[in-house]
Scaffold this motif. Structure first.
Motif, short mmCIF file in Angstrom:
data_model
loop_
_atom_site.label_atom_id
_atom_site.label_comp_id
_atom_site.label_asym_id
_atom_site.label_seq_id
_atom_site.Cartn_x
_atom_site.Cartn_y
_atom_site.Cartn_z
N SER A 118 0.83 -1.19 0.00
CA SER A 118 0.00 0.00 0.00
C SER A 118 0.87 1.25 0.00
N ALA A 119 0.26 2.38 -0.25
CA ALA A 119 0.97 3.65 -0.29
C ALA A 119 0.39 4.58 0.77
N VAL A 120 1.26 5.36 1.36
CA VAL A 120 0.83 6.38 2.32
C VAL A 120 0.81 7.71 1.60
N ILE A 121 -0.32 8.35 1.62
CA ILE A 121 -0.50 9.58 0.85
C ILE A 121 -0.93 10.70 1.79
N SER A 122 -0.29 11.84 1.65
CA SER A 122 -0.69 13.00 2.44
C SER A 122 -1.05 14.14 1.51
N GLN A 123 -1.95 14.98 1.97
CA GLN A 123 -2.37 16.14 1.21
C GLN A 123 -2.31 17.38 2.08
N LYS A 124 -1.94 18.48 1.44
CA LYS A 124 -1.95 19.79 2.12
C LYS A 124 -2.61 20.81 1.22
N PRO A 125 -3.41 21.70 1.71
CA PRO A 125 -3.93 21.71 3.08
C PRO A 125 -5.03 20.68 3.25
N SER A 126 -5.39 20.43 4.49
CA SER A 126 -6.49 19.50 4.72
C SER A 126 -7.83 20.18 4.47
N VAL A 138 3.44 11.27 -1.79
CA VAL A 138 3.35 9.82 -1.63
C VAL A 138 4.66 9.31 -1.05
N ASP A 139 4.58 8.26 -0.26
CA ASP A 139 5.78 7.77 0.41
C ASP A 139 6.59 6.81 -0.45
N SER A 140 6.16 6.59 -1.69
CA SER A 140 6.92 5.73 -2.60
C SER A 140 6.76 6.27 -4.01
N GLU A 195 -18.96 27.25 -6.84
CA GLU A 195 -19.21 25.91 -7.42
C GLU A 195 -18.00 24.99 -7.29
N ASP A 196 -16.84 25.57 -7.00
CA ASP A 196 -15.64 24.76 -6.81
C ASP A 196 -15.53 24.21 -5.40
N SER A 197 -16.45 24.59 -4.55
CA SER A 197 -16.46 24.04 -3.19
C SER A 197 -16.64 22.53 -3.27
N SER A 198 -15.70 21.82 -2.72
CA SER A 198 -15.68 20.38 -2.93
C SER A 198 -14.58 19.77 -2.07
N ILE A 199 -14.52 18.46 -2.07
CA ILE A 199 -13.36 17.76 -1.53
C ILE A 199 -12.52 17.31 -2.72
N TYR A 200 -11.26 17.61 -2.67
CA TYR A 200 -10.34 17.21 -3.72
C TYR A 200 -9.42 16.12 -3.18
N LEU A 201 -9.36 15.03 -3.92
CA LEU A 201 -8.57 13.89 -3.47
C LEU A 201 -7.54 13.51 -4.52
N CYS A 202 -6.37 13.18 -4.06
CA CYS A 202 -5.41 12.58 -4.98
C CYS A 202 -5.34 11.09 -4.67
N SER A 203 -5.03 10.34 -5.67
CA SER A 203 -4.87 8.90 -5.47
C SER A 203 -3.74 8.41 -6.35
N VAL A 204 -3.25 7.24 -6.02
CA VAL A 204 -2.15 6.68 -6.79
C VAL A 204 -2.49 5.27 -7.20
N GLY A 205 -1.95 4.90 -8.34
CA GLY A 205 -2.08 3.53 -8.82
C GLY A 205 -0.80 3.16 -9.50
N GLY A 206 -0.64 1.89 -9.76
CA GLY A 206 0.58 1.41 -10.41
C GLY A 206 0.44 1.48 -11.91
N PHE A 209 -6.08 6.33 -1.75
CA PHE A 209 -6.50 7.72 -1.74
C PHE A 209 -5.85 8.50 -0.62
N GLY A 210 -5.60 9.76 -0.89
CA GLY A 210 -5.19 10.68 0.15
C GLY A 210 -6.39 11.04 1.02
N PRO A 211 -6.14 11.77 2.09
CA PRO A 211 -7.22 12.11 3.03
C PRO A 211 -8.18 13.16 2.48
N GLY A 212 -7.79 13.81 1.40
CA GLY A 212 -8.67 14.81 0.82
C GLY A 212 -8.38 16.21 1.32
N THR A 213 -8.74 17.19 0.49
CA THR A 213 -8.66 18.61 0.85
C THR A 213 -10.06 19.17 0.71
#
Lengths: 109, 114
Positions: free
Chosen positions: B1-9, B25-27, B86-97, B105-109
């Motif tokens: 698995s991958a550890v993903i962080s996002q800023k800002p929360s 991402v940690d890798s 209208e841009d108010s939302s949660i934005y998430l990054c994710s990674v795949g191989g 998925f990251g925790p979201g912003t």
């Protein structure tokens, strides 16, 4: 086009009751199906995927190509199963994921 | 698995401004994805970001509005430009191989535009 349909936005069951979260998809190729879960105040995480035919936290899902469905089932729901559940589809030659609208499951005591 | 962080929360922004969201991402990963989750709606893919090439945007999303950087294999940024409510939302990054079997998925912003 890839499309994932989760017909129920909300689903409420009592603890110990069986639960089934419905998911239907449309895709012309060979899909790979997933279920993701998001517990309150936690990040989205993978619950299970059809290719591994696994059972996670008592949940199972069978891919039915004839009915183009991938329903998520659990025979005895627990209160801690309350969460948002997303069905998702990917394909072998794409690297993106298409999500359904999600079903919020509430398990009442 | 991958550890993903996002800023800002989370952030609250004024209309017309821009916000850059970071994803770490940690890798090393080949592909990173940016999703949006608008209130009451499902996750929608914005774009796919490969290192060393331009991001690939989904229908309805354009580079001028959501410029993306991918300077290396562990980092990406998404900018939400000229924001509106209208841009108010949660934005998430994710990674795949190289082959998507799972995505992490990251925790979201959480973004609120006033």
């Amino acid at each position: 086009a890839q499309r994932v349909t989760q017909p129920e936005k909300l689903l409420s069951v009592f603890k110990g009751a069986p639960v089934e979260l419905k998911c239907n998809y449309s895709y012309s190729g060979s899909p790979e199906l997933f279920w993701y879960v998001q517990y309150s105040r936690q990040r989205l995480q993978l619950l299970l995927r059809h290719i591994s035919r696994e059972s996670i936290k008592g949940f199972t899902a069978d891919l039915n190509k004839g009915e183009t469905s991938f329903h998520l089932k659990k025979p005895f729901a627990q209160e801690e199963d309350s969460a948002m559940y997303y069905c998702a589809l990917s394909s072998w030659n794409n690297n993106d994921m298409r999500f359904g609208a999600g079903t919020r499951l509430t398990v009442k005591p | 698995s991958a550890v993903i962080s996002q800023k800002p929360s989370r952030d609250i922004c004024q209309r017309g401004t821009s916000l850059t969201i970071q994803c770490q991402v940690d890798s090393q990963v080949t592909m990173m994805f940016w999703y949006r989750q608008q209130p009451g709606q499902s996750l929608t893919l914005i774009a796919t970001a490969n290192q060393g090439s331009e991001a690939t945007y989904e229908s309805g999303f354009v580079i001028d509005k959501f410029p993306i950087s991918r300077p290396n294999l562990t980092f990406s940024t998404l900018t939400v430009s000229n924001m509106s409510p209208e841009d108010s939302s949660i934005y998430l990054c994710s990674v795949g191989g190289a082959f998507v079997e799972t995505q992490y998925f990251g925790p979201g912003t959480r973004l609120l535009v006033l």
